[in-house]
Scaffold this active site. Structure first.
Site, PDB file in Angstrom:
ATOM      1  N   CYS A 103       0.833  -1.195   0.000  1.00  0.00           N
ATOM      2  CA  CYS A 103       0.000   0.000   0.000  1.00  0.00           C
ATOM      3  C   CYS A 103       0.874   1.253   0.000  1.00  0.00           C
ATOM      4  CB  CYS A 103      -0.967  -0.047   1.190  1.00  0.00           C
ATOM      5  SG  CYS A 103      -2.327   1.112   1.025  1.00  0.00           S
ATOM      6  N   HIS A 234      -3.453  -5.741   0.861  1.00  0.00           N
ATOM      7  CA  HIS A 234      -2.785  -6.000   2.141  1.00  0.00           C
ATOM      8  C   HIS A 234      -2.758  -7.484   2.504  1.00  0.00           C
ATOM      9  CE1 HIS A 234      -2.391  -1.846   3.771  1.00  0.00           C
ATOM     10  NE2 HIS A 234      -3.447  -1.592   3.009  1.00  0.00           N
ATOM     11  N   GLU A 236      -0.979  -8.780   4.783  1.00  0.00           N
ATOM     12  CA  GLU A 236      -0.809  -8.906   6.240  1.00  0.00           C
ATOM     13  C   GLU A 236      -2.136  -8.784   6.986  1.00  0.00           C
ATOM     14  OE1 GLU A 236      -0.386  -6.236   4.573  1.00  0.00           O
ATOM     15  OE2 GLU A 236      -0.716  -4.432   5.771  1.00  0.00           O
TER      16      GLU A 236
END
Lengths: 271, 774
Positions: A103, A234, A236
């Site tokens: 990002c 994302h 994560e």
């Protein structure tokens, strides 16, 4: 190298705000991450807090709004990195140590010239940009991503080519543009395309499945050497299935789709 | 300012005035209060005069300004605290770890969670972007100063109708402009500080046109051994001012918030609206939590209403009869030339105060320096219970700390409201279910808020298990509570949801407020979370009007009664009065409730979207003839009728059973019945899961009451046929089969509505008004 010996530098400044989950993601694959402020790497900290970039095995740029992103996203962070630790960073990338940017981290890598980096590891000036979404709005959405990398990228070695994963994203500037007329061809030739947005079932992505209007539906790219990955969605945020937005209505493994990105890079380093 | 006749400039090289109260007439006292914008009544001015008579001198302008802040409704709850004491403060609970700036409840063995909600109404009516953004900033500081990492935000907003036509009252901004500004403010601040916006609510009614409501809430997680105090540890400590510089923005914010808005508030009070700076705030969060984690501080408090003038005294007083000596020269300023009183009361944003033992000062400054956050020792605590402020060597304020921070408390006159009842009910003429249901789904109070929700990052921190929308990816429907998993590596979930029914509360303040609380708690149970606590922001009108205060009093009584009966603590709360608007009509009485619950294993959470065809649909709970203030009546012109009442014991019994069934994974989906009743609840489950349903109106039921009554303590549950027997055994007579999932349409009461058109009806309206597409 044993997994716990893999030292991960999760770099932060004011406004990077996804560092906690980036830290946790590396913890979940057994690595030893550390949250490190840029000033600690630049010698602008008390002695006990000083750190050297070369002591780390992986560098991760988390998402967020570094320095507020009041100018082009990632631009201020990149300028500060270049002036503070430019040579160390170049050396880090040249030695083919893995670098991940998610990002705002991706935006920063592009501003740093580490992506797409068609020539050399780090261009003097940015050669691409993550531009404002076609919708003109901040978009917080799930996306389907297809792994289109042919084996170059160190972060997708554990993901089968063509596999579709679900990663969420949240950004206002994610449309990857370049003035280079051969931009997309070069990315393809160098096996730098990593993730493309696709629709349900792998169909061609139209909005909102391509949430920003990125040409050729590109969501993530790596450098020619394959050790630097930048992506807008994302991984994560989906380390277990229980943060997949539709987990209550479909079956799937306990592991979240994002885990494979982190397992891939660890596999390379712990071989 | 009242400088001419009554104020005498002191012979010092800066603006400092002695204000002659001791020889002032009543008229003079009123004039001082009005000309200095103190917002103090004549009686309050007299109490202050008596105080200074005992001190043997006149006050300085700094002292009067300070009292004006501390004694404002906003700071000292003078009209509400006796009522809150009577009905609410007696709700005690062993799991409350703190009732500080935010409430803190026990989360697991090692952690607590912080919760708070508050209003930012008046600033947002003037400047919605800044008002909403600084609202987020303020609520986050309240969480951080408990030592807690913020993990979630909520933003219930109330505006006039977005499609409002015709002339607006003077000084009023169009609801569409206000909504757009508030959503942008929340987005740009919340997203930048990296805290997920997980819950909220939108309420639209003409009665919010001249006085919108912008409430903000937050949740945080804190290790129990790192829970902070909001006050100093004792005398001889250093007070360090953290964060932003102090300027003229945000002068008189609290006195502005403690009076009715007027047609000229825009011009008069623009300076009361502060500017937010999330990129100063974000590192403040890191650094404050770090110095707390390192055990370097004794207390932490945010600078909100009243600025330094409130925080210094409060941190010293709560330390046990301490006082503080403040060196105002040390305060970092945005610009030169501020008068000392302006520095003392400014509400400039992004500021915190920490207290510490002097030997830790340097270590604390080092942490803040790494984050490039300003940190400046500005005061020391003393063993004299007085607040003393110095500016360029001159003492400009010297007052008893308790007098300064205490503030008055009133039992203002009130009249009890008349309540809506069945006797005076007129049931409207309504079309078929096939028309009513899509109409209701398109009502802005029901319709999709996706336009706003997707501008908020609801997944940052990577811990959101259930977000504000559930069901199909990129075509999701409305959820109930959201769930985050705030402790890495643990599946224990913290659920949060808003509940409020201002229309019920207007028609029947007591039952309406109980219903608002119950609605929030039902949302928790619907996802499988056990209700744990609530926090509330009570947005009401001018307490000096007896009818308004009567409504407030009944609402607070309802709040207390349901929480006592259910043993649900209220570890924090906020009151916002004077929401009258420029035409003096008053907003709908709005008791905004955020409820929190705990789900031991988030992996067992249940979402509201129908999962697959062929499952049984159950109505859990009983429908009663309670049509008062229902969406149906509001839409089709009904009047009167009983407002839904809540029976806490029935709620307790049924929710326990539902949670048991969920723990055994017997329930495929579950949704609370509230606005629009059973019909809307089922329609929402269809459209989010893209699964149709057949609903059979029970024999003998009054069809329109059964479909549209908004009775409390009801849920819709989807159960597979193989689990039905066990589900029915657990629920007993508290659940009945009302239909089955399947097909592509909702079939009910002789109508059949395709699921795709349910989705269209529900998803389009806000996009159509605000622009853009899903």
């Amino acid at each position: 190298m044993k997994a716990e010996d893999v030292k991960v530098c999760v770099i932060r400044i004011e406004g990077t705000n996804c560092e906690d989950e980036m830290y946790q993601a590396f913890r979940m694959v057994g690595a030893s991450p550390e949250l490190v402020h840029l000033k600690q790497l630049a010698g602008k900290a008390p002695d006990h807090a000083k750190r050297n970039l070369e002591d780390y095995d992986i560098l991760a740029f988390p998402g967020g709004f570094s320095a507020g992103d009041y100018v082009r996203a990632g631009a201020i962070f990149a300028a500060r990195i270049k002036s503070d630790i430019g040579p160390q960073l170049r050396k880090f990338v040249e030695s083919e140590k893995p670098v991940l940017g998610v990002c705002n981290g991706f935006q920063t890598l592009v501003e740093l010239g580490l992506l797409p980096a068609f020539e050399g590891v780090m261009s003097e000036t940015p050669t691409a940009a993550l531009s404002t979404n076609d919708s003109g709005r901040f978009e917080c959405r799930p996306t389907y991503l297809r792994n289109d990398n042919r084996g170059n990228c160190i972060f997708t070695s554990e993901i089968k080519k063509g596999k579709i994963s679900m990663f969420p994203l949240a950004h206002a500037e994610g449309k990857l543009l370049s003035a280079d007329p051969r931009f997309l061809e070069k990315l393809e030739e160098n096996d730098q395309v990593v993730f493309r947005y696709v629709g349900p079932g792998g169909a061609k992505a139209v909005y909102p499945w391509n949430p920003n209007g990125s040409p050729s539906d590109i969501a993530g790219i790596c450098n020619p050497a394959g050790n630097v990955l930048g992506m807008m969605p994302h991984p994560e945020r989906v380390m277990t299935r229980y943060t997949h937005q539709d987990w209550t209505s479909c079956k799937g493994p306990e592991e979240g789709d994002g885990m494979a990105v982190f397992r891939s890079v660890m596999k390379k380093l712990t071989k | 300012m009242a400088k001419k006749a009554l104020s005498v400039k002191r012979d010092v090289p800066f603006p400092l005035y002695d204000v002659d109260l001791l020889s002032a007439s009543d008229e003079d006292l009123k004039r001082v209060s009005s000309e200095m914008s103190l917002g103090l009544s004549l009686d309050e001015m007299k109490v202050i005069t008596d105080y200074f008579r005992k001190e043997g001198r006149n006050p300085t302008d700094v002292e009067l300004e300070s009292l004006g802040q501390a004694w404002s409704e906003h700071c000292c709850y003078k009209s509400s605290k006796n009522i809150l004491k009577e009905f609410v403060f007696s709700v005690k609970h062993p799991d409350v770890l703190s009732r500080g700036d935010a409430g803190v409840m026990s989360f697991d063995d090692d952690h607590g969670y912080a919760l708070r909600i508050e209003s930012h109404n008046h600033p947002s009516a003037i400047e919605p972007y800044g008002g909403a953004a600084t609202g987020i900033g303020g609520i986050i500081r309240d969480i951080v100063c408990m030592g807690a990492q913020p993990v979630g935000l909520g933003d219930p907003l109330c505006f006039g109708p977005l499609d409002r036509k015709g002339e607006l009252p003077p000084g009023t901004k169009h609801p569409k402009y206000l909504l757009s500004g508030a959503v942008s403010g929340i987005r740009d601040y919340g997203n930048r500080i990296g805290v997920p916006t997980i819950t909220g609510g939108f309420f639209f009614d003409e009665r919010y046109t001249t006085n919108c409501l912008v409430n903000v809430s937050a949740l945080g997680i804190v290790r129990k051994d790192e829970l902070t105090n909001n006050f100093a540890g004792g005398p001889g400590e250093t007070m360090i001012l953290i964060g932003g510089r102090t300027g003229r923005d945000g002068i008189h914010g609290v006195t502005f918030a403690s009076a009715d808005l007027t047609s000229t508030s825009d011009e008069d009070s623009r300076g009361a609206v502060q500017l937010g700076d999330p990129i100063t705030k974000e590192p403040i969060i890191h650094a404050c939590l770090e110095v707390n984690h390192l055990g370097l501080i004794t207390g932490m408090k945010d600078l909100g209403g009243g600025g330094l003038s409130c925080v210094v005294g409060e941190m010293a007083l709560s330390a046990g009869e301490c006082g503080a000596d403040v060196d105002l020269d040390k305060v970092p300023l945005k610009e030169p030339g501020l008068a000392p009183w302006e520095i003392w009361v400014s509400e400039s944003q992004e500021r915190m105060m920490v207290t510490c033992k002097p030997e830790n000062t340097e270590k604390i400054l080092e942490v803040f320096s790494l984050w490039d956050v300003l940190a400046t020792p500005v005061a020391v605590t003393t063993d004299v219970p007085r607040t003393r402020v110095y500016w360029k060597g001159t003492k400009i304020l010297d007052m008893d700390t308790e007098f300064l921070t205490g503030g008055p408390a009133y039992n203002r006159p009130y009249v009890n409201p008349e309540v809506s009842c069945k006797d005076k009910e007129t049931f409207p003429k309504i079309p078929s279910a096939g028309e009513v249901i899509p109409e209701m789904l398109s009502d802005l109070n029901i319709a999709s808020k996706e336009w706003a929700i997707r501008q908020f990052d609801f997944e940052v921190r990577g811990a959101t298990a259930l977000g504000p929308m559930v069901g199909k990816l990129n075509a999701a429907g409305p959820g109930d509570a959201s769930i985050v998993m705030p402790v890495p590596g643990s599946f224990r979930g913290l659920a949060a949801v808003m509940g409020c029914n201002p229309w019920f509360t207007e028609a029947d303040p007591y039952n309406g407020t109980m219903s608002s609380v119950e609605e929030a708690l039902r949302g928790l149970v619907a996802v499988g979370a056990r209700p744990d606590a609530i926090t509330n922001c009570l947005n009401f009108g001018n307490p000096e009007k007896p009818d308004r205060l009567g409504v407030f009093r009944e609402a607070v009584r309802g709040l207390g009664d349901i929480c006592k009966a259910l043993e649900i603590p209220i570890p924090s709360g906020n009151v916002s009065l004077y929401n009258e608007g420029s035409v003096g009509e008053g907003v709908l009485p709005t008791p905004m409730i955020m409820a929190t619950g705990i789900i031991e294993d988030t992996r067992k959470a249940v979402s509201a979207d129908f999962k697959e065809p062929g499952n049984r649909i159950y109505l859990v709970g009983k429908t009663k003839d309670e049509m008062g203030a229902s969406l149906l009546f509001r839409k089709y012109g009904g009047s009167g009728g009983a407002v839904p009442a809540s029976d806490p014991m029935v709620f307790k019994r049924i929710s326990e059973k539902l949670l048991t069934a969920m723990g055994k994974k017997l329930i495929r989906s579950c949704h609370d019945c509230s606005d629009g009743g059973l019909a809307v609840a089922v329609a929402e489950m269809c459209l989010s899961g893209r699964v149709g349903a057949r609903i059979d109106v029970p024999k003998g039921a009054q069809e329109n009451v059964w479909l549209y009554s908004e009775s409390n303590t009801r849920w819709i549950a989807e159960v597979s046929k193989s689990a039905a027997a066990e589900f029915e055994r657990i629920m007993g007579s508290d659940a009945e089969v009302i239909g089955e999932t399947g097909g592509d349409a909702l079939t009910v009461a002789g109508s059949s509505i395709p699921v795709s058109s349910l989705y269209e009806s529900w998803s389009r309206p806000l996009w159509d008004i605000m622009g853009g597409t899903a």
